[in-house]
Design a protein around this motif. Structure first.
Motif, short mmCIF file in Angstrom:
data_model
loop_
_atom_site.label_atom_id
_atom_site.label_comp_id
_atom_site.label_asym_id
_atom_site.label_seq_id
_atom_site.Cartn_x
_atom_site.Cartn_y
_atom_site.Cartn_z
N GLN A 1 26.19 93.79 65.46
CA GLN A 1 25.04 93.30 66.50
C GLN A 1 25.98 92.63 67.47
O GLN A 1 25.57 92.82 68.67
CB GLN A 1 24.28 92.39 65.80
CG GLN A 1 23.26 92.89 65.07
CD GLN A 1 22.22 91.84 64.58
OE1 GLN A 1 21.29 91.71 65.49
NE2 GLN A 1 22.72 91.19 63.50
N ARG A 2 27.07 92.00 67.01
CA ARG A 2 27.82 90.97 68.16
C ARG A 2 28.81 92.17 69.03
O ARG A 2 28.98 91.61 70.38
CB ARG A 2 28.76 90.05 67.47
CG ARG A 2 27.90 89.07 66.77
CD ARG A 2 28.68 88.07 66.13
NE ARG A 2 27.66 87.18 65.54
CZ ARG A 2 27.97 86.50 64.33
NH1 ARG A 2 29.16 86.54 63.58
NH2 ARG A 2 27.09 85.63 63.80
N ASP A 3 29.28 93.22 68.30
CA ASP A 3 30.01 94.07 69.22
C ASP A 3 30.18 95.41 68.53
O ASP A 3 30.95 95.86 67.51
CB ASP A 3 31.52 93.48 69.20
CG ASP A 3 32.24 94.51 70.10
OD1 ASP A 3 32.02 95.51 70.60
OD2 ASP A 3 33.78 94.04 70.45
N ALA A 4 29.07 96.27 68.70
CA ALA A 4 29.29 97.40 68.35
C ALA A 4 30.26 98.52 68.77
O ALA A 4 30.34 99.40 67.98
CB ALA A 4 27.88 98.33 68.50
N SER A 5 31.12 98.07 69.46
CA SER A 5 32.19 98.89 69.88
C SER A 5 33.46 98.70 69.12
O SER A 5 34.49 99.20 69.04
CB SER A 5 32.56 98.59 71.51
OG SER A 5 33.28 97.40 71.53
N ARG B 1 22.78 102.05 68.67
CA ARG B 1 24.02 101.36 69.29
C ARG B 1 23.94 101.26 70.80
O ARG B 1 23.78 102.38 71.33
CB ARG B 1 25.27 101.78 68.75
CG ARG B 1 25.52 101.75 67.31
CD ARG B 1 26.78 102.04 66.89
NE ARG B 1 26.80 102.46 65.56
CZ ARG B 1 27.90 102.71 64.90
NH1 ARG B 1 28.97 102.44 65.27
NH2 ARG B 1 27.99 103.15 63.57
N ILE B 2 23.95 100.10 71.15
CA ILE B 2 23.72 99.97 72.71
C ILE B 2 24.63 99.08 73.38
O ILE B 2 25.60 98.29 73.08
CB ILE B 2 22.27 99.25 73.10
CG1 ILE B 2 22.20 97.89 72.77
CG2 ILE B 2 21.14 100.27 72.54
CD1 ILE B 2 20.95 96.95 73.08
N ALA B 3 24.79 99.02 75.06
CA ALA B 3 25.65 98.45 75.59
C ALA B 3 24.85 97.32 76.29
O ALA B 3 23.67 97.70 76.78
CB ALA B 3 26.41 99.14 76.54
#
Length: 154
Positions: free
Chosen positions: A14-18, A51-53
């Motif tokens: 959730q904090r950083d899907a990348s 997953r989103i930006a």
């Protein structure tokens, strides 16, 4: 049933899907392949929808937040479906909720300026009848995020 590692993975994603799977695996003390399988399982079981930006609102030109509170005299299914279609077509409306209490609906809008609200207001009232609309401008975002608490997951 989710264990502590699943919950931590959900929080991290959730904090950083990348984040690369190798970094996630290290943070939850799993091998890369085991971590990858867990993430795939969490997706398949519906814990991870997508997953989103998250875009920067200032850079996107929509720094203003406004909440529109709506009352309606109509509560039939047909009216509700039409209302959903109207608001779905307006990208500045980023959230909409049906409420209990004094107002029937609340809309969260992101706008380039306060003045732009009139444009959106007219788009709505041209397409559907409303009883009353009251708007409040957010002066400061004190907390904002998409992160959900993971401890309640079943």
């Amino acid at each position: 049933m989710l264990d502590d590692r699943d919950q931590k993975l959900l929080l991290l994603l959730q904090r950083d899907a990348s984040l690369p799977v190798s970094a996630l695996a290290e943070k939850v003390a799993l091998s890369v392949s085991a971590c990858s399988r867990r993430i795939q399982r969490l997706e398949e079981e519906g814990y991870i929808e997508r997953r989103i930006a998250v875009l920067n609102r200032g850079r996107m030109g929509v720094p203003t937040t406004l909440f529109a509170l709506i009352k309606t005299a109509h509560h039939a299914d047909g009216w509700i479906e039409q209302f959903k279609k109207v608001i779905a077509d307006i990208p500045e409306i980023v959230e909409a909720h049906r409420l209990t209490g004094t107002y029937d609906y609340i809309l969260k809008l992101v706008l380039p300026s306060v003045e732009h609200y009139d444009v959106i207001y007219k788009q709505i009232v041209r397409r559907i009848e409303l009883f009353d609309v009251s708007a409040s401008i957010s002066m400061e975002r004190m907390k904002e995020g998409l992160e959900l608490p993971a401890g309640y997951a079943r």
